[in-house]
Write an enzyme that holds these catalytic residues in place. Structure first.
Site, PDB file in Angstrom:
ATOM      1  N   ASP A  10       0.686  -1.214   0.012  1.00 50.80           N
ATOM      2  CA  ASP A  10       0.024  -0.150  -0.064  1.00 50.80           C
ATOM      3  C   ASP A  10       0.913   1.290   0.079  1.00 50.80           C
ATOM      4  OD1 ASP A  10      -2.083  -1.511   0.157  1.00 50.80           O
ATOM      5  OD2 ASP A  10      -2.765  -1.251   2.245  1.00 50.80           O
ATOM      6  N   THR A  11       2.061   1.280   0.730  1.00 52.90           N
ATOM      7  CA  THR A  11       2.906   2.301   0.931  1.00 52.90           C
ATOM      8  C   THR A  11       3.343   2.787  -0.600  1.00 52.90           C
ATOM      9  OG1 THR A  11       3.508   1.169   2.899  1.00 52.90           O
ATOM     10  CG2 THR A  11       4.721   3.105   2.044  1.00 52.90           C
ATOM     11  N   TYR A  15       1.947   2.008  -3.584  1.00 52.72           N
ATOM     12  CA  TYR A  15       0.878   2.373  -4.165  1.00 52.72           C
ATOM     13  C   TYR A  15       0.681   3.844  -3.822  1.00 52.72           C
ATOM     14  CZ  TYR A  15      -3.662   2.875  -6.141  1.00 52.72           C
ATOM     15  OH  TYR A  15      -4.710   3.279  -6.682  1.00 52.72           O
ATOM     16  N   SER A  51     -13.005   7.356  -1.443  1.00 54.68           N
ATOM     17  CA  SER A  51     -11.904   6.913  -0.860  1.00 54.68           C
ATOM     18  C   SER A  51     -11.641   7.829   0.344  1.00 54.68           C
ATOM     19  CB  SER A  51     -10.983   6.450  -1.783  1.00 54.68           C
ATOM     20  OG  SER A  51      -9.965   5.635  -1.059  1.00 54.68           O
ATOM     21  N   LEU A  52     -10.453   7.560   0.858  1.00 57.81           N
ATOM     22  CA  LEU A  52      -9.968   8.662   1.743  1.00 57.81           C
ATOM     23  C   LEU A  52      -8.430   9.124   1.384  1.00 57.81           C
ATOM     24  CD1 LEU A  52     -10.567   6.642   5.269  1.00 57.81           C
ATOM     25  CD2 LEU A  52     -11.461   8.932   4.749  1.00 57.81           C
ATOM     26  N   LYS A  72      -8.920   2.187  11.526  1.00 58.54           N
ATOM     27  CA  LYS A  72      -9.143   1.968  10.000  1.00 58.54           C
ATOM     28  C   LYS A  72      -8.875   0.551   9.848  1.00 58.54           C
ATOM     29  CE  LYS A  72      -7.902   3.721   5.381  1.00 58.54           C
ATOM     30  NZ  LYS A  72      -7.834   2.362   5.012  1.00 58.54           N
ATOM     31  N   GLU A  99     -17.165  -2.058   6.939  1.00 57.08           N
ATOM     32  CA  GLU A  99     -15.899  -2.771   6.477  1.00 57.08           C
ATOM     33  C   GLU A  99     -16.436  -4.350   6.826  1.00 57.08           C
ATOM     34  OE1 GLU A  99     -14.271  -0.469   5.381  1.00 57.08           O
ATOM     35  OE2 GLU A  99     -12.391  -1.745   4.791  1.00 57.08           O
ATOM     36  N   CYS A 123      33.587 -31.865   9.569  1.00 56.77           N
ATOM     37  CA  CYS A 123      31.950 -31.378   9.667  1.00 56.77           C
ATOM     38  C   CYS A 123      31.287 -31.612   8.583  1.00 56.77           C
ATOM     39  CB  CYS A 123      31.810 -30.230  10.765  1.00 56.77           C
ATOM     40  SG  CYS A 123      30.064 -29.912  10.681  1.00 56.77           S
TER      41      CYS A 123
HETATM   42  S1  IVH Z   1     -14.762   6.582   6.565  1.00 59.43           S
HETATM   43  C1  IVH Z   1     -15.184   8.176   2.130  1.00 59.43           C
HETATM   44  N1  IVH Z   1     -13.805   5.016   8.631  1.00 59.43           N
HETATM   45  O1  IVH Z   1     -10.722   2.661   4.453  1.00 59.43           O
HETATM   46  C2  IVH Z   1     -15.063   6.936   2.707  1.00 59.43           C
HETATM   47  N2  IVH Z   1     -13.193   4.208   6.516  1.00 59.43           N
HETATM   48  O2  IVH Z   1      -9.019   3.528   2.260  1.00 59.43           O
HETATM   49  C3  IVH Z   1     -15.125   7.062   4.232  1.00 59.43           C
HETATM   50  N3  IVH Z   1     -12.253   2.017   6.322  1.00 59.43           N
HETATM   51  O3  IVH Z   1     -13.160   2.885   1.748  1.00 59.43           O
HETATM   52  C4  IVH Z   1     -14.825   5.936   5.090  1.00 59.43           C
HETATM   53  N4  IVH Z   1     -12.025   1.507   8.390  1.00 59.43           N
HETATM   54  O4  IVH Z   1     -13.600   1.022   3.430  1.00 59.43           O
HETATM   55  C5  IVH Z   1     -13.879   5.016   7.125  1.00 59.43           C
HETATM   56  N5  IVH Z   1     -13.328   3.612  10.390  1.00 59.43           N
HETATM   57  C6  IVH Z   1     -13.375   3.919   9.148  1.00 59.43           C
HETATM   58  C7  IVH Z   1     -12.724   2.933   8.397  1.00 59.43           C
HETATM   59  C8  IVH Z   1     -12.742   3.059   6.920  1.00 59.43           C
HETATM   60  C9  IVH Z   1     -11.673   1.286   7.320  1.00 59.43           C
HETATM   61  C10 IVH Z   1     -11.916   2.008   4.706  1.00 59.43           C
HETATM   62  C11 IVH Z   1     -13.048   2.167   4.030  1.00 59.43           C
HETATM   63  C12 IVH Z   1     -12.583   3.287   2.869  1.00 59.43           C
HETATM   64  C13 IVH Z   1     -10.992   2.936   2.984  1.00 59.43           C
HETATM   65  C14 IVH Z   1     -10.373   4.049   2.390  1.00 59.43           C
END
Ligand code: IVH
Length: 670
Positions: A32-33, A35, A81-82, A115, A173, A432
């Site tokens: 992931d890092t 990417y 996504s985040l 997360k 999730e 040996c």
């Molecule tokens: S909030 C707009 N909270 O991480 C997306 N996401 O890398 C808002 N994820 O697609 C997501 N734990 O599937 C949120 N506590 C958490 C999370 C979380 C895992 C995942 C989620 C998101 C991805 C982004």
């Protein structure tokens, strides 16, 4: 400009490929890092050169293509996504941006969550009944996985309690516990079925089963971290309030949710779980920080990739906890005993690791290792696995301490210790079998006599069948000797004999290195070869003479002297010099050849030299230094923060060395 366009295109190609492996095949091929690093590079370039942005750039898309097996659904609200950060600086930028937006220095509340590293899903409830479940897909269209999701015990098919909206979307999730993942992989391994590389991929694979009965068996988990209401609601003011309401409706939420309003508390929360996460039975890859007020969230809005009110503060995934199964004491070429730990396999940055060297006795003592201990594994520099510590409170009551042996595990000779107990050796040398095998392998290895085709398995067989007992025997092998050796037919035996014959023609520094004298690596072997005209002179050198050579100290000189003063070794070397055709070849000319008369380009910032100084050094060595990479370039030397020349040279397959390698060459010329 052309270069920038090229760079952008190359980044897009790479990212799209990685997206396909990650989202579509559930089989990531980079960490992931890495990417995130590439994606950030692309973002930066595109924000500088906006004219190159195209709608199909990965920065404009959220996920990857969908699999065709499941029916497509349209998301009511895009599943974004985040934004990511790996350091506090990135978080502070996010916080400042928000404060600037509201033109305020007032306190803003943030809701911090774990997360979870799983699969994002959307659940649609109508009148409290689960009617549709879908994957994220490309963010706009997902896959309908309702019947599979209905088999997950922790996802209610009917909400309980009051105030249930007519229509509600829950986001969350789906993930697999690490313990369930290990069991699943163990069964797959026994059944000789494909096994998954980590719990996340196992969860994804389980969700995408055509047969829901298989999904049901996979023990998947769920936590909710988001929601969407379809009608205006004034009951809830904050993200946290809604999560608590979800819990009351029977939807699982994360156990670790906290509200903070300053960065030092947020940093504490991040640090707390950086270590603690290794003890969890599920994977987390960071924390998520969200503006708590729903009103502020709405005001901040989103861009086409992520909401502006949330950020993921991620961990580098370098550590895992696992169970120690065994310690094997391996005997090296020079008799040094190295303990090696074998443990239940763990995946770190996408690579399966099942053993790690413990280096020496001190390391076992430092860790106070016991059988069946739970241990933390780290890949230092993301490459070499290392045991960091033992989880003491998980130790079994009657666990047996690991004791360093007193005798060699192969030949049973009593082991010798050096003064600090640090290095423990078997003194039996060629007597040996473990050392014998390694000494022989080293002698014929690539950088020594280079007899390719004479691998460790063949050498081992020849030793076991007592066909060879010393190095000289190899040069008298005939086809007859191979008759009783499994898997070696006539053709192969001829090839082996030929390879040994060809290895006879060698150079003095290769031969010295091949002998495997304690602490004589390739560099010392070269120095010896440069100093002494013949092997005979070397054999008869005194420690004083050896010490007079630049770069050879007391200990190394003593090791060389001792080696040649053991009668067996002397006789062996004398015999070998008669059999082999050893040429004296000055390695310095080899190093010089790689620079002198070559077209060289430099890029980046160097620690030891300014760019002009480096140019001068190169010119003195006879190089032609040019400022542009072309087909004629033969060598690129790159420092830190290298520029485009690096990528151009890479594309043209030009030999590239960094400053460290360059310094190595220079040291060998001077
Ligand atoms: S909030 C707009 N909270 O991480 C997306 N996401 O890398 C808002 N994820 O697609 C997501 N734990 O599937 C949120 N506590 C958490 C999370 C979380 C895992 C995942 C989620 C998101 C991805 C982004």
């Amino acid at each position: 400009m052309k270069k920038i366009k090229y760079q952008i295109n190359e980044l897009r190609k790479k990212i799209s490929k990685y997206n396909y492996f990650y989202h579509t095949l559930d089989n990531p091929i980079v960490s992931d890092t890495e990417y995130d690093y590439l994606l950030n590079q692309l973002y930066n370039l595109e924000s500088k050169y906006k004219e190159f942005i195209t709608p199909d750039s990965p920065t404009q898309k959220i996920g990857a293509n969908l699999l065709d097996r499941f029916k497509k659904v349209t998301h009511f609200f895009p599943m974004l996504s985040l934004e990511n950060t790996f350091d506090l600086h990135g978080y502070l930028k996010f916080e400042n941006r928000i404060k600037k937006f509201f033109i305020t220095n007032a306190i803003i509340e943030f809701c911090c969550e774990l997360k979870i590293d799983g699969i994002a899903v959307s659940l649609i409830y109508e009148e409290g009944i689960l009617i549709r479940a879908a994957t994220r897909g490309d963010g706009y269209f997902g896959e309908n996985i309702t019947s599979n999701v209905k088999t997950i015990k922790s996802i209610p098919t009917k909400l309980k309690g009051s105030n249930i909206p007519k229509r509600l979307e829950i986001r969350g999730e789906i993930f697999m516990l690490k313990s369930d993942f290990s069991n699943l992989n163990f069964q797959s391994f026994q059944g000789k079925k494909k096994y998954f590389s980590n719990p996340r991929n196992a969860a994804a694979g389980s969700l995408r089963q055509i047969d829901s009965k298989i999904t049901a068996k996979r023990k998947l988990q769920f936590v909710c971290h988001g929601f969407h209401f379809f009608e205006k609601t004034k009951i809830f003011k904050t993200h946290y309030d809604v999560l608590i309401q979800c819990k009351n409706w029977g939807i699982p939420i994360n156990a670790e949710i906290s509200i903070f309003s300053n960065y030092s508390e947020i940093l504490k929360f991040y640090k707390k779980f950086e270590k603690k996460r290794l003890l969890f039975d599920f994977d987390i890859d960071g924390i998520v920080i969200k503006v708590n007020s729903l009103y502020f969230q709405k005001k901040l809005g989103s861009n086409n990739k992520s909401p502006k009110w949330a950020i993921a503060f991620k961990y580098f995934t370098k550590e895992e906890i696992t169970k120690l199964n065994d310690i094997k004491f391996e005997v090296g070429r020079t008799g040094i005993i190295t303990p090696v730990a074998y443990f239940n396999p763990v995946y770190i940055s996408g690579v399966m690791i099942k053993k790690a060297s413990l280096y020496n006795k001190n390391e076992i003592d430092r860790l106070n290792l016991h059988f069946n201990d739970y241990i933390t594994i780290q890949r230092s520099g993301d490459v070499i696995p290392k045991i960091i510590n033992v989880i003491n409170n998980k130790r079994l009551q009657n666990a047996k301490k690991i004791i360093f042996p007193v005798c060699c595990p192969i030949c049973n000779s009593e082991l010798l210790k050096n003064r600090k107990d640090k290095i423990i050796r078997c003194p039996s040398g060629l007597r040996c079998n473990a050392q014998k095998k390694k000494i022989f392998c080293h002698f014929f290895s690539k950088n020594a006599l280079n007899a390719t085709g004479l691998g460790p398995e063949i050498i081992n067989e020849l030793i076991q069948k007592k066909i060879v007992s010393n190095l000289v025997d190899f040069f008298y092998l005939t086809q007859d000797h191979f008759k009783n050796i499994e898997n070696i037919r006539e053709k192969k035996s001829i090839k082996i004999i030929k390879t040994i014959y060809e290895s006879k023609k060698t150079t003095m520094h290769r031969f010295i290195y091949a002998l495997g004298i304690l602490s004589v690596g390739e560099v010392i072997a070269e120095k010896l070869s440069n100093y002494f005209n013949t092997v005979n002179n070397l054999i008869n050198a005194s420690t004083k003479e050896l010490e007079s050579i630049d770069g050879i100290g007391k200990v190394v000189a003593n090791n060389i002297f001792t080696y040649f003063n053991i009668l067996e070794n002397r006789q062996l070397v004398e015999k070998l010099t008669q059999i082999l055709n050893i040429k004296k070849y000055n390695q310095v000319s080899y190093y010089l050849n790689s620079i002198s008369n070559k077209n060289v380009v430099i890029t980046g910032i160097f620690q030891k030299y300014s760019r002009n100084q480096l140019k001068e050094v190169l010119i003195k060595l006879g190089a032609r230094v040019s400022s542009k990479v072309s087909k004629k370039t033969e060598l690129l030397i790159f420092g830190e923060k290298f520029g485009n020349k690096f990528f151009e040279a890479n594309k043209l397959n030009i030999k590239m060395i960094d400053e460290k390698e360059f310094n190595f060459l220079i040291n060998n010329i001077n």
